[in-house]
Scaffold this motif. Structure first.
Motif, mmCIF file in Angstrom:
data_model
loop_
_atom_site.group_PDB
_atom_site.id
_atom_site.type_symbol
_atom_site.label_atom_id
_atom_site.label_comp_id
_atom_site.label_asym_id
_atom_site.label_seq_id
_atom_site.Cartn_x
_atom_site.Cartn_y
_atom_site.Cartn_z
ATOM 1 N N SER A 11 0.828 -1.203 0.000
ATOM 2 C CA SER A 11 0.000 0.000 0.000
ATOM 3 C C SER A 11 0.857 1.245 0.000
ATOM 4 O O SER A 11 1.983 1.237 0.447
ATOM 5 C CB SER A 11 -0.886 0.007 1.256
ATOM 6 N N GLY A 12 0.296 2.325 -0.555
ATOM 7 C CA GLY A 12 0.914 3.632 -0.446
ATOM 8 C C GLY A 12 1.821 4.054 -1.572
ATOM 9 O O GLY A 12 2.969 3.658 -1.625
ATOM 10 N N GLY A 13 1.331 4.887 -2.495
ATOM 11 C CA GLY A 13 2.119 5.565 -3.516
ATOM 12 C C GLY A 13 3.137 4.712 -4.233
ATOM 13 O O GLY A 13 2.826 3.689 -4.812
ATOM 14 N N ASN A 14 4.397 5.191 -4.227
ATOM 15 C CA ASN A 14 5.487 4.501 -4.890
ATOM 16 C C ASN A 14 5.671 3.098 -4.320
ATOM 17 O O ASN A 14 6.054 2.175 -5.029
ATOM 18 C CB ASN A 14 6.780 5.300 -4.745
ATOM 19 N N THR A 15 5.374 2.937 -3.041
ATOM 20 C CA THR A 15 5.491 1.627 -2.411
ATOM 21 C C THR A 15 4.581 0.624 -3.109
ATOM 22 O O THR A 15 4.986 -0.494 -3.392
ATOM 23 C CB THR A 15 5.151 1.709 -0.907
ATOM 24 N N THR A 16 3.364 1.030 -3.412
ATOM 25 C CA THR A 16 2.429 0.142 -4.093
ATOM 26 C C THR A 16 2.981 -0.276 -5.446
ATOM 27 O O THR A 16 2.973 -1.461 -5.784
ATOM 28 C CB THR A 16 1.062 0.832 -4.290
ATOM 29 N N GLU A 17 3.486 0.657 -6.192
ATOM 30 C CA GLU A 17 4.032 0.359 -7.518
ATOM 31 C C GLU A 17 5.211 -0.608 -7.417
ATOM 32 O O GLU A 17 5.278 -1.601 -8.144
ATOM 33 C CB GLU A 17 4.478 1.649 -8.207
ATOM 34 N N VAL A 18 6.129 -0.326 -6.514
ATOM 35 C CA VAL A 18 7.310 -1.181 -6.368
ATOM 36 C C VAL A 18 6.905 -2.555 -5.836
ATOM 37 O O VAL A 18 7.406 -3.579 -6.318
ATOM 38 C CB VAL A 18 8.373 -0.510 -5.462
ATOM 39 N N CYS A 19 6.000 -2.613 -4.881
ATOM 40 C CA CYS A 19 5.538 -3.899 -4.364
ATOM 41 C C CYS A 19 4.864 -4.709 -5.468
ATOM 42 O O CYS A 19 5.083 -5.914 -5.581
ATOM 43 C CB CYS A 19 4.575 -3.706 -3.192
ATOM 44 N N ASN A 20 4.055 -4.059 -6.275
ATOM 45 C CA ASN A 20 3.399 -4.749 -7.390
ATOM 46 C C ASN A 20 4.415 -5.270 -8.397
ATOM 47 O O ASN A 20 4.279 -6.378 -8.925
ATOM 48 C CB ASN A 20 2.374 -3.847 -8.067
ATOM 49 N N GLU A 21 5.448 -4.485 -8.664
ATOM 50 C CA GLU A 21 6.496 -4.930 -9.579
ATOM 51 C C GLU A 21 7.271 -6.105 -8.980
ATOM 52 O O GLU A 21 7.640 -7.045 -9.704
ATOM 53 C CB GLU A 21 7.449 -3.779 -9.913
ATOM 54 N N ALA A 22 7.509 -6.077 -7.681
ATOM 55 C CA ALA A 22 8.192 -7.189 -7.011
ATOM 56 C C ALA A 22 7.334 -8.446 -7.094
ATOM 57 O O ALA A 22 7.841 -9.540 -7.370
ATOM 58 C CB ALA A 22 8.489 -6.835 -5.554
ATOM 59 N N MET A 23 6.036 -8.277 -6.887
ATOM 60 C CA MET A 23 5.122 -9.402 -6.975
ATOM 61 C C MET A 23 5.161 -10.014 -8.383
ATOM 62 O O MET A 23 5.228 -11.227 -8.543
ATOM 63 C CB MET A 23 3.698 -8.926 -6.646
ATOM 64 N N LYS A 24 5.152 -9.164 -9.399
ATOM 65 C CA LYS A 24 5.213 -9.651 -10.779
ATOM 66 C C LYS A 24 6.537 -10.351 -11.045
ATOM 67 O O LYS A 24 6.579 -11.402 -11.697
ATOM 68 C CB LYS A 24 5.011 -8.511 -11.769
ATOM 69 N N ALA A 25 7.624 -9.805 -10.530
ATOM 70 C CA ALA A 25 8.934 -10.428 -10.723
ATOM 71 C C ALA A 25 8.949 -11.836 -10.133
ATOM 72 O O ALA A 25 9.472 -12.768 -10.754
ATOM 73 C CB ALA A 25 10.033 -9.569 -10.086
ATOM 74 N N PHE A 26 8.346 -12.008 -8.954
ATOM 75 C CA PHE A 26 8.311 -13.329 -8.340
ATOM 76 C C PHE A 26 7.349 -14.269 -9.059
ATOM 77 O O PHE A 26 7.619 -15.466 -9.159
ATOM 78 C CB PHE A 26 7.989 -13.228 -6.851
ATOM 79 N N THR A 27 6.252 -13.737 -9.568
ATOM 80 C CA THR A 27 5.333 -14.568 -10.356
ATOM 81 C C THR A 27 6.044 -15.084 -11.598
ATOM 82 O O THR A 27 5.993 -16.278 -11.909
ATOM 83 C CB THR A 27 4.083 -13.763 -10.770
#
Length: 121
Positions: free
Chosen positions: A23-39
């Motif tokens: 959650s939260g701004g840039n954190t959300t974007e980076v977390c989502n990208e990390a999630m995609k990288a692991f997927t």
């Protein structure tokens, strides 16, 4: 090496579950990208079943992605992603060293918890 593949996929999957609450701004974007990288990593490792060189190549690629994501992050998230990138960069599965799998599973669990906290989960 089926066990190694299952541990890698399970570890990546557990990490994904830990970052779903980003959650939260840039954190959300980076977390989502990390999630995609692991997927993507989990899928590629699954496709590389029995091919240790392929798994090792994908592991190094993930380390590079995580390092790049750490460069976009701040605070705890940056620290977590940097630590994870360092962990994956040093991981190499060698059939002569089965303890690498156990070490990876332990480090994955620790990273999962740390990233979940950093992403607000």
């Amino acid at each position: 090496m089926k066990t190694a593949r299952l541990i890698l996929v399970a570890g990546a999957t557990s990490l994904l579950l830990g970052v779903t609450a980003c959650s939260g701004g840039n954190t959300t974007e980076v977390c989502n990208e990390a999630m995609k990288a692991f997927t993507d990593y989990s899928t590629k490792v699954g496709q590389a079943a029995g091919n240790l060189d392929g798994i090792n190549t994908e592991t190094q690629a993930l380390a590079t992605q995580l390092k790049g994501l750490a460069g976009k992050a701040d605070g705890d998230l940056k620290s977590s992603l940097t630590k994870m990138a360092d962990t994956w960069a040093t991981l190499k599965i060698d059939p002569a060293n089965p303890s690498a799998i156990t070490e990876f599973a332990t480090k994955t669990s620790e990273a999962t918890q740390e990233l979940a906290v950093a992403c607000g989960g």
